[in-house]
Design an enzyme around this catalytic site. Structure first.
Site, PDB file in Angstrom:
ATOM      1  N   ASP A  43      40.491  36.203  48.742  1.00 20.87           N
ATOM      2  CA  ASP A  43      40.177  36.778  47.425  1.00 20.87           C
ATOM      3  C   ASP A  43      40.585  35.809  46.313  1.00 20.87           C
ATOM      4  O   ASP A  43      40.383  36.086  45.128  1.00 20.87           O
ATOM      5  CB  ASP A  43      40.776  38.178  47.243  1.00 20.87           C
ATOM      6  CG  ASP A  43      42.288  38.219  47.381  1.00 20.87           C
ATOM      7  OD1 ASP A  43      42.900  37.172  47.650  1.00 20.87           O
ATOM      8  OD2 ASP A  43      42.867  39.317  47.219  1.00 20.87           O
ATOM      9  N   SER A  44      41.097  34.620  46.706  1.00 20.75           N
ATOM     10  CA  SER A  44      41.271  33.523  45.743  1.00 20.75           C
ATOM     11  C   SER A  44      39.932  33.165  45.117  1.00 20.75           C
ATOM     12  O   SER A  44      39.888  32.485  44.090  1.00 20.75           O
ATOM     13  CB  SER A  44      41.878  32.295  46.430  1.00 20.75           C
ATOM     14  OG  SER A  44      41.162  31.975  47.606  1.00 20.75           O
ATOM     15  N   ASP A  82      39.560  38.708  53.332  1.00 21.64           N
ATOM     16  CA  ASP A  82      40.644  39.424  52.637  1.00 21.64           C
ATOM     17  C   ASP A  82      40.224  40.834  52.251  1.00 21.64           C
ATOM     18  O   ASP A  82      39.113  41.041  51.740  1.00 21.64           O
ATOM     19  CB  ASP A  82      41.006  38.679  51.346  1.00 21.64           C
ATOM     20  CG  ASP A  82      42.161  37.718  51.531  1.00 21.64           C
ATOM     21  OD1 ASP A  82      42.855  37.793  52.574  1.00 21.64           O
ATOM     22  OD2 ASP A  82      42.379  36.878  50.635  1.00 21.64           O
ATOM     23  N   LYS A 111      42.499  40.467  56.485  1.00 18.77           N
ATOM     24  CA  LYS A 111      43.863  40.126  56.067  1.00 18.77           C
ATOM     25  C   LYS A 111      44.284  41.059  54.936  1.00 18.77           C
ATOM     26  O   LYS A 111      43.487  41.365  54.058  1.00 18.77           O
ATOM     27  CB  LYS A 111      43.938  38.661  55.612  1.00 18.77           C
ATOM     28  CG  LYS A 111      45.295  38.244  55.042  1.00 18.77           C
ATOM     29  CD  LYS A 111      45.449  36.734  54.969  1.00 18.77           C
ATOM     30  CE  LYS A 111      44.884  36.076  53.749  1.00 18.77           C
ATOM     31  NZ  LYS A 111      45.426  36.548  52.465  1.00 18.77           N
ATOM     32  N   GLU A 113      47.868  42.067  52.297  1.00 16.09           N
ATOM     33  CA  GLU A 113      49.162  41.601  51.787  1.00 16.09           C
ATOM     34  C   GLU A 113      50.198  42.705  51.832  1.00 16.09           C
ATOM     35  O   GLU A 113      49.900  43.850  51.491  1.00 16.09           O
ATOM     36  CB  GLU A 113      49.003  41.150  50.318  1.00 16.09           C
ATOM     37  CG  GLU A 113      48.065  39.976  50.135  1.00 16.09           C
ATOM     38  CD  GLU A 113      47.943  39.526  48.682  1.00 16.09           C
ATOM     39  OE1 GLU A 113      48.733  39.985  47.830  1.00 16.09           O
ATOM     40  OE2 GLU A 113      47.046  38.710  48.413  1.00 16.09           O
ATOM     41  N   GLU A 179      53.157  32.690  52.605  1.00 11.86           N
ATOM     42  CA  GLU A 179      52.858  31.902  51.399  1.00 11.86           C
ATOM     43  C   GLU A 179      54.129  31.626  50.591  1.00 11.86           C
ATOM     44  O   GLU A 179      54.872  32.560  50.236  1.00 11.86           O
ATOM     45  CB  GLU A 179      51.830  32.660  50.534  1.00 11.86           C
ATOM     46  CG  GLU A 179      51.459  31.883  49.270  1.00 11.86           C
ATOM     47  CD  GLU A 179      50.188  32.362  48.587  1.00 11.86           C
ATOM     48  OE1 GLU A 179      49.517  33.279  49.094  1.00 11.86           O
ATOM     49  OE2 GLU A 179      49.863  31.795  47.530  1.00 11.86           O
TER      50      GLU A 179
HETATM   51  O1  KIV Z   1      43.038  34.311  48.975  1.00 10.00           O
HETATM   52  C1  KIV Z   1      43.435  33.283  49.553  1.00 10.00           C
HETATM   53  O2  KIV Z   1      42.837  32.213  49.490  1.00 10.00           O
HETATM   54  C2  KIV Z   1      44.668  33.378  50.330  1.00 10.00           C
HETATM   55  C3  KIV Z   1      45.354  32.104  50.684  1.00 10.00           C
HETATM   56  C4  KIV Z   1      46.014  31.566  49.492  1.00 10.00           C
HETATM   57  C5  KIV Z   1      46.263  32.260  51.827  1.00 10.00           C
HETATM   58  O3  KIV Z   1      45.125  34.452  50.617  1.00 10.00           O
END
Ligand code: KIV
Length: 261
Positions: A43-44, A82, A111, A113, A179
């Protein structure tokens, strides 16, 4: 296609896992053909693709859309998508979001968090056969509350991180991203867990490394994180920059001391 058991097997044999983000089909093609084991549709993308300040505005529809594009271009890598902010707020919303990422997006793994809070979600997904990757340390979705800070610097927060990591594994997580965790603590967590631990800004002892694609190509707008490295600077193509990243992870020349906390 790379499988979870192939990733586990190479970790057991001591080979490091190279993981990189991608957000569309053409980059996914080059990332996978350059030998990246795991593509993360992170989600970056909220920041590096959409231009937001944080990952918080990213919607589930957008994550599904980007995962679909990535999976059209992906030739061979394991693909993690994500779960966006708030989609994992309850077991019900989490299962429905994971189902969309897997069914519509064709992700191989999702994934999420967090520590104790997400254990019921991890267990529910795992029981349904959904491969799950945890994410501990600096949590970009909680940045408005906690900021961008290295996690686990003092004894009590280090102990808490260790027990959160073990809790995620016990709840059924199949992989863990750490992270911005001090290198010594990341080493200890990696050695105590049986699942692959992938580090970002967490030192060389993790089972693998993940970086944001734009950071390794030196095209991040604004400040590039201290733990990243521009692999394009020493090469003449995007493909060879990605290959250099994979080589550096496998040979353990990345991350170097200067990329660690
Ligand atoms: O969203 C993302 O790119 C991430 C990485 C920074 C691990 O979660």
């Amino acid at each position: 296609m790379k499988t979870l058991s192939a990733i586990r097997k190479s970790v057991r044999s001591g080979e490091k896992v190279a993981c990189l983000t991608a957000y569309d089909a053409s980059f996914a093609h080059w990332v996978s053909t350059a030998g990246v084991d795991v593509i993360l549709v992170g989600d970056s993308l909220g920041m590096v693709v959409q231009g937001h300040k944080t990952t918080l505005p990213v919607s589930l529809d957008e994550m599904v859309y980007h995962t679909q594009m990535v999976q059209r271009g992906n030739q061979s890598s394991w693909c993690i998508a994500d779960l966006p902010f708030m989609s994992d707020a309850s077991v019900e919303t989490c299962l429905s979001a994971a189902s969309r990422l897997m069914k519509e997006g064709q992700a191989n793994m999702v994934k999420l968090e967090g520590g104790e809070r997400v254990l019921p979600m991890v267990k529910a997904m795992s029981d349904l056969g959904i491969p799950v990757c945890g994410h501990l340390g600096l949590l970009p979705q909680s940045v408005e509350k906690h900021g961008y800070k290295v996690a686990g610097r003092d004894e009590s927060s280090a102990e808490k991180l260790m027990s959160q990591a073990q809790g995620l594994e016990q709840a059924g997580a199949d992989m863990l991203v750490l992270e911005c965790v001090p290198a010594d603590l990341a080493k200890e967590i990696t050695s105590r867990l049986n699942i692959p631990v992938i580090g970002i800004g967490s030192g060389p002892a993790c089972d693998g490394q993940v970086l944001v694609l734009q950071d390794i190509l030196g095209i991040t707008v604004g400040k590039t994180p201290l733990f990243a490295h521009n692999f394009l600077a020493a090469t003449n193509s995007i493909e060879s920059a990605i290959r250099s990243y994979v080589k550096a992870v496998k040979e353990e020349s990345f991350p170097a001391q200067e990329h660690c906390f």
